[in-house]
Design an enzyme around this catalytic site. Sequence first.
Site, PDB file in Angstrom:
ATOM      1  N   SER A  85       1.173  -1.047  -0.052  1.00  0.00           N
ATOM      2  CA  SER A  85       0.075  -0.047  -0.073  1.00  0.00           C
ATOM      3  C   SER A  85       0.825   1.285  -0.120  1.00  0.00           C
ATOM      4  CB  SER A  85      -0.811   0.077   1.192  1.00  0.00           C
ATOM      5  OG  SER A  85      -1.456   1.378   1.554  1.00  0.00           O
ATOM      6  N   TYR A 122      -1.536  -0.734  10.408  1.00  0.00           N
ATOM      7  CA  TYR A 122      -1.748  -1.324   8.925  1.00  0.00           C
ATOM      8  C   TYR A 122      -0.423  -1.062   8.120  1.00  0.00           C
ATOM      9  CZ  TYR A 122      -3.793  -1.080   4.153  1.00  0.00           C
ATOM     10  OH  TYR A 122      -4.040  -1.016   2.949  1.00  0.00           O
TER      11      TYR A 122
HETATM   12  N1  LIG Z   1      -8.477   0.320  -1.230  1.00  0.00           N
HETATM   13  C1  LIG Z   1      -7.572   1.066  -1.098  1.00  0.00           C
HETATM   14  O1  LIG Z   1      -7.486   2.203  -1.010  1.00  0.00           O
HETATM   15  C2  LIG Z   1      -6.027   0.258  -1.087  1.00  0.00           C
HETATM   16  C3  LIG Z   1      -5.027   1.117  -1.087  1.00  0.00           C
HETATM   17  C4  LIG Z   1      -3.644   0.548  -0.904  1.00  0.00           C
HETATM   18  C5  LIG Z   1      -3.726  -0.806  -0.724  1.00  0.00           C
HETATM   19  N2  LIG Z   1      -4.913  -1.802  -0.543  1.00  0.00           N
HETATM   20  C6  LIG Z   1      -4.958  -3.105  -0.614  1.00  0.00           C
HETATM   21  O2  LIG Z   1      -5.510  -3.525  -1.358  1.00  0.00           O
HETATM   22  C7  LIG Z   1      -6.218  -4.829  -1.112  1.00  0.00           C
HETATM   23  C8  LIG Z   1      -7.727  -4.723  -1.469  1.00  0.00           C
HETATM   24  O3  LIG Z   1      -8.188  -3.567  -0.938  1.00  0.00           O
HETATM   25  P1  LIG Z   1      -9.798  -3.374  -0.967  1.00  0.00           P
HETATM   26  O4  LIG Z   1     -10.063  -2.098  -1.051  1.00  0.00           O
HETATM   27  O5  LIG Z   1     -10.293  -4.136  -2.199  1.00  0.00           O
HETATM   28  O6  LIG Z   1     -10.273  -4.051   0.373  1.00  0.00           O
HETATM   29  P2  LIG Z   1     -11.456  -4.831   0.846  1.00  0.00           P
HETATM   30  O7  LIG Z   1     -11.434  -4.660   2.419  1.00  0.00           O
HETATM   31  O8  LIG Z   1     -12.886  -4.252   0.126  1.00  0.00           O
HETATM   32  O9  LIG Z   1     -11.425  -6.387   0.354  1.00  0.00           O
HETATM   33  C9  LIG Z   1     -10.413  -6.906   0.981  1.00  0.00           C
HETATM   34  C10 LIG Z   1     -10.860  -8.738   0.664  1.00  0.00           C
HETATM   35  O10 LIG Z   1     -10.173  -9.539   1.538  1.00  0.00           O
HETATM   36  C11 LIG Z   1     -11.075 -10.388   2.147  1.00  0.00           C
HETATM   37  N3  LIG Z   1     -10.422 -10.688   3.234  1.00  0.00           N
HETATM   38  C12 LIG Z   1     -10.040 -10.128   4.359  1.00  0.00           C
HETATM   39  N4  LIG Z   1      -9.534 -11.102   5.487  1.00  0.00           N
HETATM   40  C13 LIG Z   1      -9.303 -12.250   4.690  1.00  0.00           C
HETATM   41  C14 LIG Z   1      -8.702 -13.372   5.007  1.00  0.00           C
HETATM   42  N5  LIG Z   1      -7.943 -13.603   6.341  1.00  0.00           N
HETATM   43  N6  LIG Z   1      -8.465 -14.320   4.151  1.00  0.00           N
HETATM   44  C15 LIG Z   1      -8.912 -14.268   2.975  1.00  0.00           C
HETATM   45  N7  LIG Z   1      -9.646 -13.248   2.668  1.00  0.00           N
HETATM   46  C16 LIG Z   1      -9.666 -12.106   3.275  1.00  0.00           C
HETATM   47  C17 LIG Z   1     -12.383  -9.650   2.450  1.00  0.00           C
HETATM   48  O11 LIG Z   1     -13.547 -10.548   2.687  1.00  0.00           O
HETATM   49  C18 LIG Z   1     -12.459  -8.627   1.451  1.00  0.00           C
HETATM   50  O12 LIG Z   1     -13.048  -9.465   0.233  1.00  0.00           O
HETATM   51  C19 LIG Z   1      -5.909  -4.911   0.325  1.00  0.00           C
HETATM   52  O13 LIG Z   1      -4.739  -5.649   0.524  1.00  0.00           O
HETATM   53  C20 LIG Z   1      -5.508  -3.585   0.764  1.00  0.00           C
HETATM   54  O14 LIG Z   1      -4.969  -3.303   1.954  1.00  0.00           O
HETATM   55  C21 LIG Z   1      -6.125  -1.146  -0.529  1.00  0.00           C
END
Ligand SMILES: NC(=O)c1ccc[n+]([C@@H]2O[C@H](COP(=O)([O-])OP(=O)(O)OC[C@H]3O[C@@H](n4cnc5c(N)ncnc54)[C@H](O)[C@@H]3O)[C@@H](O)[C@H]2O)c1
Length: 259
Positions: free
Chosen positions: A142, A164
């Site tokens: 991230s 985080y």
């Molecule tokens: N959205 C953002 O702004 C952003 C920015 C930087 C990084 N990220 C990273 O990108 C990825 C996805 O982000 P997002 O916004 O789609 O998040 P989100 O929370 O919408 O989706 C995450 C998914 O992971 C699943 N999950 C959570 N814990 C789990 C586990 N123990 N085992 C299996 N599945 C699990 C959840 O059920 C969900 O479907 C994450 O790694 C997040 O940290 C997101």
Amino acid sequence: MGGRLDGQVAIITGAGQGIGLAYAERFLDEGARVMVADVNEDRGNAAVEALGGRGEIAFVRTDISDPASADACVAATVERFGTLDVLINNAAIYHDIDHTDASLEYLQKITAVNQHGTWLMGRAAAPVMVAKGRGRIVNQASGAAYSYSGFPTMDFHGLGNYSYPITKWGIVGLTKFMAAQLGQYGITVNCIAPGITMTEATVKTVPEEFLSIMTSATALKSRLEPEDLAGAAVFFASDDARFCTGQTLVIDGGLAMPA
Ligand SMILES: NC(=O)c1ccc[n+]([C@@H]2O[C@H](COP(=O)([O-])OP(=O)(O)OC[C@H]3O[C@@H](n4cnc5c(N)ncnc54)[C@H](O)[C@@H]3O)[C@@H](O)[C@H]2O)c1
């Protein structure tokens, strides 16, 4: 003309929604067969239903922080599709993140999923890839990993919340160790570090005021959508990235610019 991932079998963790779902959609469009690995059964099944018309896709309920579940995910994928070529380590605690909890227990909980889960899935997938002499692993960090000092006008990056970012910084490091260890078997390991991306989870967890400040601080002055990240995941999974390993690509509209 074929897709860039024709015939490839990919596990995409956390593909029940958000960025993982966008990766699944794009991978199917590029000819890959996709296993959605998500801890949330309803979301996983909904993803298969929504994307089923685009190609071969299946769901296996997986908790990436549980070693047996990570192993079972890989076994189910090999059983369903016959092999495994690509692991996209996208799942993390994000939509239900608690920015205020500065306890050790919370740090342990978020580390167990974000960092250990990434390691466990890589450990489960590697033997199949080693046996083939080829594999692609793409981790998800991230932009938060690069925001050490935070933004003085907001308390969003206060003490309670840096659990985080440190899990995500750990994933940048883990990517290098995995790449160094697995390269000899023809396996590349790279990482995507997105800036704030407009998923449902972001709308829920990031205050609009903070989103505006972050957007105006980027070079591109616009908000990142999940689809803006998918091309990088396809690149890392493809043969175009054959000689690229251990790298983290920050996709944030020009904010951190770490390299
Ligand atoms: N959205 C953002 O702004 C952003 C920015 C930087 C990084 N990220 C990273 O990108 C990825 C996805 O982000 P997002 O916004 O789609 O998040 P989100 O929370 O919408 O989706 C995450 C998914 O992971 C699943 N999950 C959570 N814990 C789990 C586990 N123990 N085992 C299996 N599945 C699990 C959840 O059920 C969900 O479907 C994450 O790694 C997040 O940290 C997101």
